[in-house]
Design a protein around this motif. Structure first.
Motif, PDB file in Angstrom:
ATOM      1  N   LEU A  93      -5.209   6.644   2.008  1.00 32.32           N
ATOM      2  CA  LEU A  93      -4.838   5.531   1.131  1.00 32.32           C
ATOM      3  C   LEU A  93      -4.849   5.990  -0.326  1.00 32.32           C
ATOM      4  O   LEU A  93      -5.845   6.486  -0.826  1.00 32.32           O
ATOM      5  CB  LEU A  93      -5.812   4.369   1.311  1.00 32.32           C
ATOM      6  CG  LEU A  93      -5.548   3.148   0.446  1.00 32.32           C
ATOM      7  CD1 LEU A  93      -4.243   2.468   0.865  1.00 32.32           C
ATOM      8  CD2 LEU A  93      -6.712   2.162   0.550  1.00 32.32           C
ATOM      9  N   TYR A  99       0.360   5.384   1.041  1.00 32.68           N
ATOM     10  CA  TYR A  99      -0.465   6.411   1.657  1.00 32.68           C
ATOM     11  C   TYR A  99       0.166   7.772   1.407  1.00 32.68           C
ATOM     12  O   TYR A  99       1.384   7.907   1.337  1.00 32.68           O
ATOM     13  CB  TYR A  99      -0.573   6.196   3.167  1.00 32.68           C
ATOM     14  CG  TYR A  99      -1.372   4.976   3.575  1.00 32.68           C
ATOM     15  CD1 TYR A  99      -0.780   3.722   3.615  1.00 32.68           C
ATOM     16  CD2 TYR A  99      -2.713   5.095   3.921  1.00 32.68           C
ATOM     17  CE1 TYR A  99      -1.515   2.612   3.992  1.00 32.68           C
ATOM     18  CE2 TYR A  99      -3.452   3.988   4.299  1.00 32.68           C
ATOM     19  CZ  TYR A  99      -2.847   2.749   4.341  1.00 32.68           C
ATOM     20  OH  TYR A  99      -3.573   1.649   4.710  1.00 32.68           O
ATOM     21  N   ARG A 142      -0.250  17.667   9.180  1.00 29.11           N
ATOM     22  CA  ARG A 142      -1.245  17.728  10.246  1.00 29.11           C
ATOM     23  C   ARG A 142      -2.564  17.016   9.898  1.00 29.11           C
ATOM     24  O   ARG A 142      -3.613  17.327  10.457  1.00 29.11           O
ATOM     25  CB  ARG A 142      -1.520  19.176  10.661  1.00 29.11           C
ATOM     26  CG  ARG A 142      -0.250  19.956  10.980  1.00 29.11           C
ATOM     27  CD  ARG A 142      -0.547  21.345  11.483  1.00 29.11           C
ATOM     28  NE  ARG A 142      -0.914  21.337  12.898  1.00 29.11           N
ATOM     29  CZ  ARG A 142      -0.055  21.277  13.895  1.00 29.11           C
ATOM     30  NH1 ARG A 142       1.231  21.199  13.667  1.00 29.11           N
ATOM     31  NH2 ARG A 142      -0.469  21.284  15.146  1.00 29.11           N
ATOM     32  N   LYS A 143      -2.485  16.052   8.980  1.00 26.50           N
ATOM     33  CA  LYS A 143      -3.658  15.253   8.614  1.00 26.50           C
ATOM     34  C   LYS A 143      -3.321  13.777   8.793  1.00 26.50           C
ATOM     35  O   LYS A 143      -2.153  13.407   8.951  1.00 26.50           O
ATOM     36  CB  LYS A 143      -4.050  15.491   7.151  1.00 26.50           C
ATOM     37  CG  LYS A 143      -4.293  16.937   6.788  1.00 26.50           C
ATOM     38  CD  LYS A 143      -5.648  17.388   7.224  1.00 26.50           C
ATOM     39  CE  LYS A 143      -5.939  18.781   6.677  1.00 26.50           C
ATOM     40  NZ  LYS A 143      -7.246  19.277   7.133  1.00 26.50           N
ATOM     41  N   GLY A 144      -4.346  12.925   8.746  1.00 25.81           N
ATOM     42  CA  GLY A 144      -4.115  11.495   8.783  1.00 25.81           C
ATOM     43  C   GLY A 144      -3.703  10.975   7.414  1.00 25.81           C
ATOM     44  O   GLY A 144      -3.970  11.606   6.397  1.00 25.81           O
ATOM     45  N   PRO A 145      -3.025   9.824   7.371  1.00 22.77           N
ATOM     46  CA  PRO A 145      -2.653   9.225   6.080  1.00 22.77           C
ATOM     47  C   PRO A 145      -3.884   8.849   5.261  1.00 22.77           C
ATOM     48  O   PRO A 145      -4.849   8.308   5.795  1.00 22.77           O
ATOM     49  CB  PRO A 145      -1.862   7.982   6.481  1.00 22.77           C
ATOM     50  CG  PRO A 145      -1.416   8.229   7.889  1.00 22.77           C
ATOM     51  CD  PRO A 145      -2.503   9.041   8.508  1.00 22.77           C
ATOM     52  N   GLN A 195       0.185  11.638   3.077  1.00 20.13           N
ATOM     53  CA  GLN A 195      -0.177  12.358   4.297  1.00 20.13           C
ATOM     54  C   GLN A 195       0.202  13.817   4.161  1.00 20.13           C
ATOM     55  O   GLN A 195       1.388  14.161   4.067  1.00 20.13           O
ATOM     56  CB  GLN A 195       0.516  11.740   5.521  1.00 20.13           C
ATOM     57  CG  GLN A 195       0.062  12.354   6.833  1.00 20.13           C
ATOM     58  CD  GLN A 195       0.625  11.642   8.045  1.00 20.13           C
ATOM     59  OE1 GLN A 195       1.631  10.942   7.970  1.00 20.13           O
ATOM     60  NE2 GLN A 195      -0.042  11.794   9.189  1.00 20.13           N
ATOM     61  N   ASP A 228       9.084   4.857   7.102  1.00 17.85           N
ATOM     62  CA  ASP A 228       9.156   6.105   7.859  1.00 17.85           C
ATOM     63  C   ASP A 228       8.666   7.314   7.069  1.00 17.85           C
ATOM     64  O   ASP A 228       8.497   8.393   7.633  1.00 17.85           O
ATOM     65  CB  ASP A 228      10.589   6.354   8.325  1.00 17.85           C
ATOM     66  CG  ASP A 228      10.993   5.406   9.446  1.00 17.85           C
ATOM     67  OD1 ASP A 228      12.200   5.222   9.674  1.00 17.85           O
ATOM     68  OD2 ASP A 228      10.078   4.838  10.091  1.00 17.85           O
ATOM     69  N   LEU A 276       3.938   7.406   2.479  1.00 18.01           N
ATOM     70  CA  LEU A 276       4.274   6.261   3.326  1.00 18.01           C
ATOM     71  C   LEU A 276       3.986   4.980   2.566  1.00 18.01           C
ATOM     72  O   LEU A 276       2.889   4.808   2.028  1.00 18.01           O
ATOM     73  CB  LEU A 276       3.413   6.262   4.596  1.00 18.01           C
ATOM     74  CG  LEU A 276       3.549   7.447   5.539  1.00 18.01           C
ATOM     75  CD1 LEU A 276       2.323   7.555   6.424  1.00 18.01           C
ATOM     76  CD2 LEU A 276       4.777   7.282   6.415  1.00 18.01           C
ATOM     77  N   PHE A 313       4.846  -0.038   8.416  1.00 15.57           N
ATOM     78  CA  PHE A 313       4.953   1.181   7.637  1.00 15.57           C
ATOM     79  C   PHE A 313       6.405   1.627   7.505  1.00 15.57           C
ATOM     80  O   PHE A 313       7.208   1.464   8.435  1.00 15.57           O
ATOM     81  CB  PHE A 313       4.159   2.307   8.315  1.00 15.57           C
ATOM     82  CG  PHE A 313       2.676   2.129   8.215  1.00 15.57           C
ATOM     83  CD1 PHE A 313       2.010   1.271   9.066  1.00 15.57           C
ATOM     84  CD2 PHE A 313       1.948   2.813   7.267  1.00 15.57           C
ATOM     85  CE1 PHE A 313       0.629   1.086   8.968  1.00 15.57           C
ATOM     86  CE2 PHE A 313       0.572   2.649   7.163  1.00 15.57           C
ATOM     87  CZ  PHE A 313      -0.077   1.782   8.013  1.00 15.57           C
ATOM     88  N   MET A 348       0.820  -1.201   0.000  1.00 14.38           N
ATOM     89  CA  MET A 348       0.000   0.000   0.000  1.00 14.38           C
ATOM     90  C   MET A 348       0.855   1.252   0.000  1.00 14.38           C
ATOM     91  O   MET A 348       1.983   1.246   0.494  1.00 14.38           O
ATOM     92  CB  MET A 348      -0.883   0.009   1.265  1.00 14.38           C
ATOM     93  CG  MET A 348      -1.842  -1.168   1.313  1.00 14.38           C
ATOM     94  SD  MET A 348      -2.353  -1.608   2.990  1.00 14.38           S
ATOM     95  CE  MET A 348      -0.953  -2.593   3.537  1.00 14.38           C
ATOM     96  N   SER A 366       0.340  -4.768   9.661  1.00  9.36           N
ATOM     97  CA  SER A 366       0.884  -3.854   8.656  1.00  9.36           C
ATOM     98  C   SER A 366       2.123  -3.181   9.225  1.00  9.36           C
ATOM     99  O   SER A 366       2.137  -2.790  10.393  1.00  9.36           O
ATOM    100  CB  SER A 366      -0.130  -2.777   8.273  1.00  9.36           C
ATOM    101  OG  SER A 366      -1.190  -3.326   7.540  1.00  9.36           O
TER     102      SER A 366
END
Lengths: 110, 111
Positions: A46, A36, A41-44, A38, A102, A88, A100, A34, A98
């Motif tokens: 997909l 992602y 200041r937000k979430g990852p 980001q 860095d 990511l 990830f 996968m 999962s």
């Protein structure tokens, strides 16, 4: 040694460039691959996922997996300033685990 | 379909206090995972819950705990807060496939 190693960056490219983001992994049990994105200041979010070796394309994005080399890549064509974010890679198993990378921070300059 | 919802979005606490964060997964997703994200450490896995049972656990001290309710909503609790607990806490839910969908996160600042 980490299970997933991601090219650290940061990466700075001019608008319109082709971007290559890369990860290597060590565990052959990994079956899900996968990417992602980001924003600060937000979430990852997909972007793409795949289960098999080969290429998967979605618009300007192409995910490439080489299971024999344990290597995955994300290519961004015609990069735009809005692509500036941290990317990511994530690799998972059927057991639900999962791992990830860095992250690689990409800046696309107008 | 609504995405993963985390509340609150921001929290400021002082050392020694405790905090509870909440996560509502995507409808139909029974697995919820929690992660801590800091600039220096990246995404660190805390734990995963599935059908109200903790299924996997990362390498965090016992001050970090969680639970999941019958409607799949999950809470994470951190007791005796330390300065180093300042981070973005992310919740992710998934269906049977191992594709995780993240919430926007809760940004915790410990003063």
């Amino acid at each position: 040694q980490k299970e997933v190693e991601q090219d650290p960056g940061p990466l700075s490219v001019p608008e319109g460039a082709i971007v290559s983001l890369n990860c290597t992994y060590s565990n052959s049990a990994f079956q899900y691959f996968m990417w992602y994105r980001q924003y600060s200041r937000k979430g990852p979010e997909l972007l793409m996922y795949t289960y098999s070796s080969g290429n998967k394309e979605d618009g300007r994005f192409t995910a490439q997996v080489d299971k024999s080399s344990k290597y995955i890549s994300l290519f961004i064509r015609d990069s735009q300033p809005s692509d500036s974010a941290t990317y990511l890679c994530a690799i998972g198993t059927n057991a639900g685990k999962s791992t990830f990378g860095d992250g690689t921070t990409l800046t696309v300059k107008p | 379909k609504a995405g993963v919802t985390q509340t609150p979005r921001y929290l400021i606490k002082t050392r020694g206090q405790q905090v509870t964060l909440s996560c509502s997964p995507i409808s139909g997703h029974r697995s919820v995972s929690w992660y801590q994200q800091t600039p220096g450490q990246g995404l660190q896995f805390l734990f995963e819950y599935f059908s109200e049972t903790q299924r996997n656990k990362g390498n965090f001290p016992g001050r970090f705990s969680g639970r999941q309710f019958s409607n799949s909503r999950s809470e994470m609790n951190v007791s005796t807060l330390e300065l180093g607990d300042s981070a973005l806490y992310l919740c992710a839910s998934r269906a049977q496939e191992n594709i995780q969908y993240f919430g926007a996160g809760t940004r915790l600042s410990v003063l």
